[in-house]
Scaffold this motif. Structure first.
Motif, PDB file in Angstrom:
ATOM      1  N   ILE A 182     -61.379  -6.578  67.123  1.00 22.52           N
ATOM      2  CA  ILE A 182     -60.200  -6.381  67.963  1.00 22.52           C
ATOM      3  C   ILE A 182     -59.643  -4.966  67.835  1.00 22.52           C
ATOM      4  CG2 ILE A 182     -57.838  -7.160  68.388  1.00 22.52           C
ATOM      5  CD1 ILE A 182     -59.810  -9.264  69.176  1.00 22.52           C
ATOM      6  N   ALA A 183     -59.516  -4.497  66.609  1.00 22.60           N
ATOM      7  CA  ALA A 183     -58.898  -3.182  66.392  1.00 22.60           C
ATOM      8  C   ALA A 183     -59.735  -2.089  67.045  1.00 22.60           C
ATOM      9  CB  ALA A 183     -58.744  -2.920  64.898  1.00 22.60           C
ATOM     10  N   GLU A 184     -61.046  -2.184  66.824  1.00 22.67           N
ATOM     11  CA  GLU A 184     -61.956  -1.192  67.391  1.00 22.67           C
ATOM     12  C   GLU A 184     -61.882  -1.238  68.926  1.00 22.67           C
ATOM     13  OE1 GLU A 184     -63.725   1.194  66.359  1.00 22.67           O
ATOM     14  OE2 GLU A 184     -64.878   1.551  68.191  1.00 22.67           O
ATOM     15  N   THR A 185     -61.858  -2.447  69.502  1.00 22.16           N
ATOM     16  CA  THR A 185     -61.782  -2.606  70.953  1.00 22.16           C
ATOM     17  C   THR A 185     -60.504  -1.986  71.494  1.00 22.16           C
ATOM     18  OG1 THR A 185     -63.057  -4.640  70.842  1.00 22.16           O
ATOM     19  CG2 THR A 185     -61.766  -4.289  72.842  1.00 22.16           C
ATOM     20  N   ALA A 186     -59.405  -2.211  70.782  1.00 17.73           N
ATOM     21  CA  ALA A 186     -58.127  -1.664  71.236  1.00 17.73           C
ATOM     22  C   ALA A 186     -58.184  -0.142  71.258  1.00 17.73           C
ATOM     23  CB  ALA A 186     -56.993  -2.145  70.334  1.00 17.73           C
ATOM     24  N   ARG A 187     -58.767   0.437  70.183  1.00 18.27           N
ATOM     25  CA  ARG A 187     -58.835   1.891  70.126  1.00 18.27           C
ATOM     26  C   ARG A 187     -59.738   2.440  71.230  1.00 18.27           C
ATOM     27  NH1 ARG A 187     -60.998   3.247  65.121  1.00 18.27           N
ATOM     28  NH2 ARG A 187     -62.847   3.978  66.197  1.00 18.27           N
ATOM     29  N   ARG A 188     -60.907   1.766  71.382  1.00 11.81           N
ATOM     30  CA  ARG A 188     -61.866   2.207  72.392  1.00 11.81           C
ATOM     31  C   ARG A 188     -61.245   2.127  73.785  1.00 11.81           C
ATOM     32  NH1 ARG A 188     -66.227  -1.228  71.240  1.00 11.81           N
ATOM     33  NH2 ARG A 188     -65.175  -2.794  72.489  1.00 11.81           N
ATOM     34  N   THR A 189     -60.551   1.013  74.047  1.00 11.63           N
ATOM     35  CA  THR A 189     -59.958   0.811  75.371  1.00 11.63           C
ATOM     36  C   THR A 189     -58.934   1.883  75.680  1.00 11.63           C
ATOM     37  OG1 THR A 189     -60.285  -1.549  75.138  1.00 11.63           O
ATOM     38  CG2 THR A 189     -58.753  -0.835  76.831  1.00 11.63           C
TER      39      THR A 189
END
Lengths: 294, 288
Positions: free
Chosen positions: B56-63
């Motif tokens: 989730i954290a990585e996805t949020a940053r990537r997004t």
């Protein structure tokens, strides 16, 4: 009740009369005129008689374009009509969260066509897209493979027609309103007479909503004849012009090849075709459509 | 309903279950394109990978990186396209709503000889395909120096739009005729009746017309393609096409993020004003 003078009436609709004259009557008249000229925009139009119209008969691309547009239009309209009536029947059943179901079916129709085209461009990608990936997931064990969607004319056309189904929202809403207006007593009377579910659908519901079908079919013809943005973005007209449609051809003749005369003649042809088809459908409708109180 | 059980013989638990199953399936399929779009925009450059790859954290940053990139990318000036589209939409929506209301009043509350014929003529103009007037309009607008400006996209809207006029007329016709009579007795002319009586009662219908026209402008592709020449004037629809044409250099997550930015406002409008939409379309269909 007192009548107003015609002058008062015309004054009120004046904005439309003015706009209609400037932005429709004059351009249509000019299109008729340009259709009889050789016009490249750089020089003044040169009168060439019916050359542009004669050229149509020897233009193999036009033949292909008209055929593609007809195939796309007929299949899209038939499929769209069946699907939207079925959806309307389903959505008319009493159910919880009814407004949610209806909104969900309508929602994709508000998406801009350019956006839908981008989404489907990826969805149809043979390797990366969700269409073939789902196909693999569901049918991969059979050894079958999903089609190369933009690789052949057949699949490219199929892709465009299927994608059109995500735009049935407005038609569904109109059919829903039509179904709501079917008198309950008719259902009950037919039911008491022992007419079954399907019998009632074909002999009561369909005739009662036939004016609505007629309306939707005419709108469908007008829209299908003008299909432009989605094939341009999704297939670019290919492969080998198998998804090249009339409006794209008009646009290309005008703004890619700079042949405004021929483009105008092609535009006039499109207009005449729409008029003729609408006329035929309305005439056929007189026989086939049931009008209450008529 | 219990008085006529024979009418719903098969609305058993089984029948109801089948209906809900079908509804769920239909809703799933219908909503797939926007959900797919959003999911891809959350993922990495590979659209075949999971959108939540890396947690989730990585996805949020990537997004947030993806969307920031799309918004600040100079090749695709999304904020500029958004501003252009909003300007054209504002000018068109105001123009078409005001002018269509005036014309619709003339087609409904003013009673004059020839009104029916004129109205039929107006309705039949909806059949005229854009390609037939495309070339002449281009020539006309070129001759007055409008090509490459927003004018061709919003000025015509100020002369009423057949579909909007039709919708408003249908609504005006439902208002009781006594309103006009009362106005007349009060010594009001049509203009005051229109502004002080009819318009205030027609706000919902005006909203429908404004909403539909906004959607039309937001979605319009062919008009901007023909009349706009410079990238600085592009609308979102043209900008997105430009972005799509760079496919190969543009990763799918960026492309879908740009698409999401274009789609989000109309989807939000739709969710907020669902009822308005549906009523507008029902009116157009059932009384056509």
């Amino acid at each position: 009740m007192k009548h107003d003078s015609t002058a008062t009436g015309l004054l009120w609709i004046g904005p439309w009369v003015l706009g209609f004259s400037i932005f429709t009557v004059v351009p249509v008249a000019l299109a008729l005129y340009y259709g009889f000229t050789d016009y490249t925009l750089l020089e003044a139009p040169i009168y060439v008689g019916a050359d542009n119209y004669a050229r149509m008969f020897e233009d193999p691309i036009l033949g292909q374009v008209l055929w593609n547009t007809a195939v796309f239009g007929v299949i899209s309209i038939v499929l769209g009509t069946v699907v939207s009536i079925l959806l309307a029947v389903l959505l008319s059943k009493p159910a919880r969260f009814q407004s949610f179901w209806r909104a969900a079916v309508f929602a994709p129709s508000v998406l801009p066509l350019v956006a839908l085209a981008v989404i489907f461009k990826l969805a149809y990608d043979p390797e990366l897209g969700i269409a073939n990936r789902s196909f693999d997931l569901l049918l991969g064990w059979t050894g079958l493979q999903g089609p190369n969607w933009f690789g052949s004319g057949f699949w490219a056309m199929t892709a465009l027609i299927l994608m059109g189904l995500w735009g049935v929202g407005p038609a569904v809403v109109i059919y829903l309103a039509g179904l709501r207006d079917v008198p309950k007593q008719l259902h009950e009377a037919a039911s008491i007479d022992g007419v079954g579910r399907w019998g009632r659908f074909f002999h009561v519901v369909l005739p009662m909503i036939s004016p609505v079908i007629l309306f939707n079919v005419i709108i469908g013809v007008i829209n299908a004849a003008q299909v432009f943005a989605v094939p341009l973005l999704l297939t670019g007209g290919g492969p080998e012009r198998t998804t090249y449609f009339h409006s794209m051809y008009v646009y290309d003749q005008a703004f890619t090849f700079g042949d405004m005369g021929y483009a105008s003649a092609l535009g006039v042809l499109q207009f005449v075709i729409i008029l003729a088809l609408t006329g035929i459908i309305l005439l056929a409708g007189r026989k086939l459509v049931y009008y209450r109180g008529a | 309903m219990s008085a006529t059980p024979s009418l719903q013989p098969r609305n058993s638990v089984f029948g109801r279950g089948a209906i809900y199953l079908l509804l769920a399936l239909v809703a799933f399929v219908a909503l797939l394109p926007p959900v797919y779009m959003l999911a891809i925009s959350l993922g990495g450059a590979d659209p075949a990978a999971s959108p939540l790859e890396g947690g989730i954290a990585e996805t949020a940053r990537r997004t947030s990186d993806t969307y920031r990139h799309v918004i600040t990318d100079e090749n695709t000036d999304v904020p500029l396209y958004l501003r252009n589209t909003l300007w054209i939409a504002l000018l068109s929506v105001v123009g078409t709503t005001v002018s269509s209301a005036v014309v619709a009043y003339g087609f409904s509350r003013v009673r004059w000889r020839g009104r029916g014929v004129a109205f039929m003529v107006m309705l039949s103009t909806m059949m005229i395909p854009f390609p037939v007037v495309m070339v002449p309009l281009f020539v006309m607008f070129r001759d007055i120096g409008w090509i490459g400006t927003f004018a061709p996209l919003w000025v015509p809207a100020w002369f009423g739009n057949a579909f909007s006029i039709f919708l408003l007329r249908q609504f005006f016709l439902t208002l009781p005729r006594e309103l006009d009579d009362a106005s007349r007795i009060d010594g009001c002319g049509h203009l005051r009746n229109f502004i002080h009586v009819i318009l205030p009662l027609s706000l919902p219908a005006l909203l429908v017309v404004a909403l539909f026209h906004f959607m039309f402008v937001w979605n319009d592709f062919l008009g901007p393609l023909v009349f706009l020449t410079h990238r600085d004037q592009f609308t979102l629809a043209l900008g997105l096409q430009l972005y799509l044409s760079k496919l190969g250099q543009t990763p799918w997550n960026l492309l879908m993020a740009a698409t999401t930015i274009m789609v989000a406002p109309v989807l939000v409008l739709f969710v907020l004003m669902q009822r308005t939409f549906v009523e507008g379309i029902s009116t157009a269909g059932s009384k056509g």
